[in-house]
Design a protein around this motif. Structure first.
Motif: not given
Ligand SMILES: Cc1cc2nc3c(=O)[nH]c(=O)nc-3n(C[C@H](O)[C@H](O)[C@H](O)COP(=O)(O)OP(=O)(O)OC[C@H]3O[C@@H](n4cnc5c(N)ncnc54)[C@H](O)[C@@H]3O)c2cc1C
Length: 455
Positions: A27-55
């Motif tokens: 997908s168009a999902f990029a490892q940058s702070t900004s986020w874009t969906n697969w089609s490029g029709g939705q984007t956002c600038q989240p405050a951050g992202r948490y990559d979770i390792c465990s519950e």
């Protein structure tokens, strides 16, 4: 066109218009702070992202932080379910089969598992998923959250195969939810990520199986007149009605004991000049000319067949980026609704090439499912290339869906508000109540969901 017969080129040309010709998963999902969906029709600038390792990590994160959270899968939804200026939670690392039972044919897996990674893992333990959507890039959690479905009048959406799930709520509480939880189970199996973050899912499968796929072209009216019988006599049956045409591409899929392989059928017809013409490569055809051209193309498409393991037959690569609107309507008015859409495109000269998609999905009891109830639904999709503005086209067609009591696919473009949705889903208010009880502050909502759920 080397090594490609003209016959297969004809079919692949139409499919290329449908879905693009080259294979490049991801997908168009990029490892940058900004986020874009697969089609490029939705984007956002989240405050951050948490990559979770465990519950446990997720639970303590939710206990010890404040602010908005949106769980994301693989970003293959077209609607604004994800955009937030709060934090994104990624559960990609919670993936893979954790446990399985060869008698009950169930597996327990990390909810971040991609459907495409699951197929081979299930093969290895002699199991297969009962049904799949027409791509496999989604995560299990993302697919069930939006009521993602495949094709089949007797086959329900993927969330119906979920026998239990683990949910971490906005305050970090971990809940195991299954049928014994009644209403909560009906709400949690299609939750658009508004009840909490799903970390683990147990899913009902079946023994591994092979499928045989047949594709051909036929006059749309001939198929629609017999659609119920055709849908009942094939495990999967759907059509891709060509716009400005009397024809559809037809797809049937059935279980088989035949060996894996592709079978070539009829000899080729047509020539390069007519192929170019059939693709509309002439200047500005009128609707009537387009109809003639498309009908000529479609009538030359020869059937093809293929046999393979179930997950390879059911899913495809969709490489041309597009945006999509999909609604379900009761199956008994599906054909009428489809006809009105095709007529509107023709009469209003809407400049679109993409075929539609028309399929049946089995009824289920998940409150927010587009097939909730006691009868099957027809689902109808319209598409627009990602490089084009989809709004003018979708704005014309969407009221037709409403006329037939259409319910939107949560992951696809729609413009319905809280008011209309309350009338379309008998348990919409019950869902809202459960949502409020699990997340009174609305931490799991973004502005789109807040508007839908009055959160
Ligand atoms: C090319 C293409 C083909 C498609 N084909 C079909 C099809 O055949 N049938 C069909 O029904 N749909 C189809 N879709 C739609 C797609 O299946 C859905 O939009 C699906 O939800 C996308 O899954 P995802 O993993 O990308 O989730 P995302 O789009 O990232 O998220 C979808 C929703 O799931 C929630 N979510 C994600 N992870 C979690 C979690 N761990 N816990 C709780 N909530 C979570 C998100 O918050 C969001 O609300 C297609 C989409 C594309 C782009």
């Amino acid at each position: 066109m080397k090594n490609l017969s003209r016959r297969s080129f004809l079919a692949s040309s139409v499919k290329a218009v449908l879905f693009g010709a080259y294979a490049a998963k991801g997908s168009a999902f990029a490892q940058s702070t900004s986020w874009t969906n697969w089609s490029g029709g939705q984007t956002c600038q989240p405050a951050g992202r948490y990559d979770i390792c465990s519950e446990d990590e997720l639970s303590s994160l939710l206990k010890n932080t404040l602010g908005s959270i949106r769980p994301i899968g693989s970003g293959h939804s077209f609607s604004p379910l994800i955009p937030t200026d709060g934090h994104l939670v990624v559960i990609d690392q919670l993936s893979g089969i954790r446990d399985y039972d060869t008698e009950s044919m169930q597996v327990t897996l990390g909810a971040g598992t991609r459907l495409g990674d699951l197929g081979p893992q299930l093969d290895a333990i002699g199991q297969g998923m009962i049904n799949l959507p027409d791509i496999d890039r989604q995560t299990v959690a993302g697919a069930i959250a939006t009521g993602t479905h495949g094709t089949g009048v007797a086959l329900q959406a993927l969330s119906s195969f979920v026998t239990s799930l683990r949910l971490v709520t906005a305050n970090g509480q971990v809940m195991d939810i299954d049928a014994s939880d009644g209403d909560l189970f009906h709400a949690a199996r299609v939750s658009v990520g508004a009840l909490g973050i799903v970390t683990e899912v147990t899913m009902q499968n079946r023994e591994a199986y092979n499928l045989k796929k047949r594709e051909w072209a036929a006059p749309t009216e001939d198929i629609l007149e017999n659609f119920d019988e055709l849908a009942a006599s094939h495990r999967h049956f759907e059509i891709f009605p060509l716009v400005y045409s009397d024809y559809s591409l037809v797809l049937s899929i059935d279980e088989t004991d035949e060996p894996i392989g592709k079978i070539e059928l009829e000899p080729e017809v047509s020539d390069d000049a007519s192929i170019a013409e059939s693709l509309g490569l002439t200047s500005n055809p009128t609707p009537a000319q387009r109809r003639t051209i498309s009908n000529a193309t479609a009538s030359r498409i020869q059937p093809t067949e293929a046999v393979d393991v179930s997950h390879k037959i059911l899913t495809n690569l969709r490489n041309s980026r597009f945006n999509e609107m999909e609604y379900s309507v009761p199956a008994e008015v599906g054909a009428e609704c489809l006809r009105e859409i095709l007529k509107t495109i023709y009469e209003q000269k809407i400049d679109v090439l993409f075929p539609l998609e028309y399929r049946y999905v089995g009824a289920d009891d998940n409150w927010l499912s587009m097939a909730y109830g006691d009868h099957p639904h027809a689902t109808i999709s319209i598409h627009r290339m990602a490089s084009e503005d989809y709004r003018p086209y979708f704005n014309i067609i969407e009221p037709i869906f409403w006329k037939y009591g259409g319910r939107p696919h949560w992951g696809k473009v729609h413009s319905l508000t809280h008011k209309e949705l309350t009338g379309l889903y008998p348990h919409f208010k019950d869902f809202m109540e459960i949502r409020r009880s699990l997340d009174p502050q609305g931490r799991m909502l973004n502005s789109h969901l807040r508007a839908l759920f009055n959160g």
